[in-house]
Each structure stands twice: as C-alpha cells, then as structure tokens.
Design an enzyme around this catalytic site. Structure first.
Site, short mmCIF file in Angstrom:
data_model
loop_
_atom_site.label_atom_id
_atom_site.label_comp_id
_atom_site.label_asym_id
_atom_site.label_seq_id
_atom_site.Cartn_x
_atom_site.Cartn_y
_atom_site.Cartn_z
N ASP A 48 9.14 29.60 -8.65
CA ASP A 48 8.96 30.75 -8.22
C ASP A 48 7.47 31.72 -7.63
O ASP A 48 6.53 30.83 -7.31
CB ASP A 48 8.60 31.57 -9.70
CG ASP A 48 8.88 32.73 -9.89
OD1 ASP A 48 9.92 33.75 -9.09
OD2 ASP A 48 8.79 33.57 -11.12
N ASN A 72 20.26 35.53 -9.15
CA ASN A 72 20.00 35.96 -7.86
C ASN A 72 21.06 36.25 -7.30
O ASN A 72 20.18 36.28 -6.07
CB ASN A 72 19.12 34.01 -7.03
CG ASN A 72 17.80 34.07 -8.07
OD1 ASN A 72 17.19 32.73 -7.89
ND2 ASN A 72 16.59 34.79 -8.11
C1 IPE Z 1 13.74 31.79 -11.72
O1 IPE Z 1 13.00 32.42 -10.66
C2 IPE Z 1 15.14 31.61 -10.69
C3 IPE Z 1 14.57 30.70 -9.97
C4 IPE Z 1 13.01 30.16 -9.41
C5 IPE Z 1 15.50 30.09 -8.93
P1 IPE Z 1 12.88 34.48 -10.55
O2 IPE Z 1 11.99 35.31 -10.16
O3 IPE Z 1 14.52 35.15 -10.14
O4 IPE Z 1 13.53 35.07 -12.20
P2 IPE Z 1 13.03 36.58 -12.84
O5 IPE Z 1 13.97 37.52 -12.38
O6 IPE Z 1 11.82 36.55 -12.10
O7 IPE Z 1 13.34 36.72 -13.86
C1 IPE Z 2 11.70 32.29 -6.04
O1 IPE Z 2 10.70 32.87 -5.38
C2 IPE Z 2 12.51 31.53 -5.19
C3 IPE Z 2 14.06 31.93 -6.22
C4 IPE Z 2 13.96 32.60 -6.78
C5 IPE Z 2 15.06 31.83 -4.84
P1 IPE Z 2 11.01 34.86 -6.09
O2 IPE Z 2 12.06 35.15 -4.64
O3 IPE Z 2 11.44 34.43 -6.68
O4 IPE Z 2 9.58 35.20 -5.48
P2 IPE Z 2 9.11 36.54 -6.25
O5 IPE Z 2 8.87 36.10 -7.80
O6 IPE Z 2 9.14 37.68 -5.46
O7 IPE Z 2 7.38 36.14 -6.18
MG MG Z 3 10.96 35.54 -8.52
#
Ligand code: IPE
Ligand code: IPE
Ligand code: MG
Length: 246
Positions: free
Chosen positions: A21, A69
C-alpha cells in the site's frame, strides 16, 4: 501446524504475505500522477521477490489488486492492468530462471481474456518450480472467496456428494483459492495503514501482523528483514498459555 516457537529460531517464516500500500501517496508527495507510484511499485515487487528468495521464504503472497479496487477510476484501473500485462510479459522468464512458481488467486472472471491467457501461460511454465512460490492476489477479496467456498460446499451437499457432518475447517479450507498454499505466518502492510482490507481473512487466523510506515515504492530488502526480525521477537501461542505448552 508448525511448532509454536518456530518463529523464534532464525529460519525465515515459511509464508510471508504483503499488503502493498502507498503507491498513490508516494506519487502525490512528489507531485506525480498516481500511475508513477504504481510503476515504482512494480520495481519494489521485483526487489522484494528477489529478497524473499534470498532469505529462504517458501511462499510470498502479494496483494496486487483487490475486488474493491474495481471501484477506482477507469483510467487508474487500466493503468494498473497495463502494468500487470507488462509484469507478466517481462518478468515470468526471470521468475522461471530463478526457480519460482507463480500462482494467481482471485476472481479471474473479472480479468480480461488476454490477461487470463498470460496468467495461464505463466502458471503452466513455472508449475514445477520449487525454490519459492509467488502468489499474486489479483481481483482478490477474502469474503467473496469464503462465499464461493460455502457455495461449493452447499452444492456438493445438495447433490448428495458431501454429508453436512463432513463440513469442517479442512473442508472449507480445501475450497478456498489457497487450498494448496500454507497459511501465512507473517502479514506485512506498508504505508502506515493498520487494517486488513479484506485480505486472507480465514487464512490469517494466527498470522503475526506487522505494520510499517514505509510507502510500498520505497520498500527494500532491509524493510523485509526488519519485519522478519519483528516476527522473530513475537511469541506465537496458537491459543495455548505459553509457546512451549501445546
Ligand atoms: C489494499 O489496499 C489492496 C491492495 C494493496 C491491493 P487499498 O489501498 O485498496 O486499501 P484501503 O482502501 O486503504 O483499505
Ligand atoms: C497500493 O497503493 C496499490 C493498489 C491498491 C493497487 P494505493 O494505490 O492504494 O496507494 P495509496 O493508498 O492511495 O497511497
Ligand atoms: Mg491504498
């Protein structure tokens, strides 16, 4: 189940799972588009797979795209799918050379045909590799995985192939995407968020959770080693009073 005090030895945990993340925040901090963070995230995946193999981890699971996602803007989803295609095309030969078996878990029906073909090819090519298993959780959501397993149990029971009395933990586990994969010992989440976000809910029953502030694109072998050191400092009890008394 492994010995309760296994994690206090110096051996690497058998199965490490990572919630990758912070790509978006990494990009935002630099005034860049979110895609730039996702691109750097792919470099971090490459580094981490290599580090995990060097550290002797048996299974590495990476949460790459959740079923939730799909709610992101179309453009970001298409960028992420583009990076996935790129990874599957450019990295699989290298994974194979390194003796790594690739497995994808998640709702494959929502992925495009060409991505499904790339996954099938990669899984087929690397099927017999034994150095490490890399599990990629893609379009993955744990509640839906459990629902699908429950539905399969119900169908088998309704068809008379399974007695309701035979439905136990093993029966449900055997119908999850992870049927042939051991439960994670250690789950790491980067970026400072302290939640599970629908990842491996069933399988994580006794996993140690380590939350680190590092944003995923900045994650290094040193961060992985530090998380494993933290894991070794924990005492896993599996419900017993002390580690040794099971
Ligand atoms: C969790 O991250 C999913 C992945 C790392 C693929 P998200 O960024 O989607 O999770 P939330 O929305 O902060 O809980
Ligand atoms: C993790 O990074 C990757 C995926 C969930 C696909 P994020 O895209 O969730 O990045 P933040 O949480 O917005 O920083
Ligand atoms: Mg995230």
């Amino acid at each position: 189940m492994r010995d309760a005090d296994d994690n206090r030895s110096n051996t690497a945990p058998a199965h490490v799972a990572i919630i990758m993340d912070g790509n978006g925040r990494w990009a935002k901090a630099r005034g860049l588009p979110r895609t730039a963070g996702h691109k750097k995230g792919v470099d971090a995946v490459r580094r981490t797979v290599e580090a995990a193999r060097e550290l002797g981890i048996g299974t590495l699971t990476i949460f790459s795209f959740s079923s939730e996602n799909w709610r992101r803007p179309e453009e970001e989803i298409s960028d992420l799918m583009g990076l996935l295609r790129f990874y599957l095309r450019s990295e699989v030969a290298e994974l194979h050379r390194a003796g790594i078996r690739l497995r994808v878990i998640g709702d494959r029906n929502r992925l495009s045909d060409d991505i499904n073909r790339l996954i099938d090819n990669a899984e087929g090519l690397t099927r017999d590799n034994r150095v490490m298993t890399l599990v990629v959780a893609l379009s993955y959501g744990s509640r839906l995985e459990i629902v699908h397993a429950a539905r399969r149990l119900a169908e088998e029971a309704a068809a008379g192939r399974l007695s309701p009395d035979a439905i136990d933990e093993d029966a449900l586990s055997a119908r999850l995407y992870t049927a042939d994969i051991p439960d994670p010992d250690l789950i790491i989440r980067t970026s400072g968020e302290k939640r599970i976000s629908n990842f491996l809910l069933w399988q994580a029953a006794y996993a140690e959770l380590v939350f680190v502030d590092t944003l995923w694109p900045d994650f290094t072998k040193r961060d992985l080693e530090a998380a494993i050191e933290e894991f070794h400092r924990r005492e896993r009890r599996f419900g017993a009073t002390t580690a040794g008394s099971r």
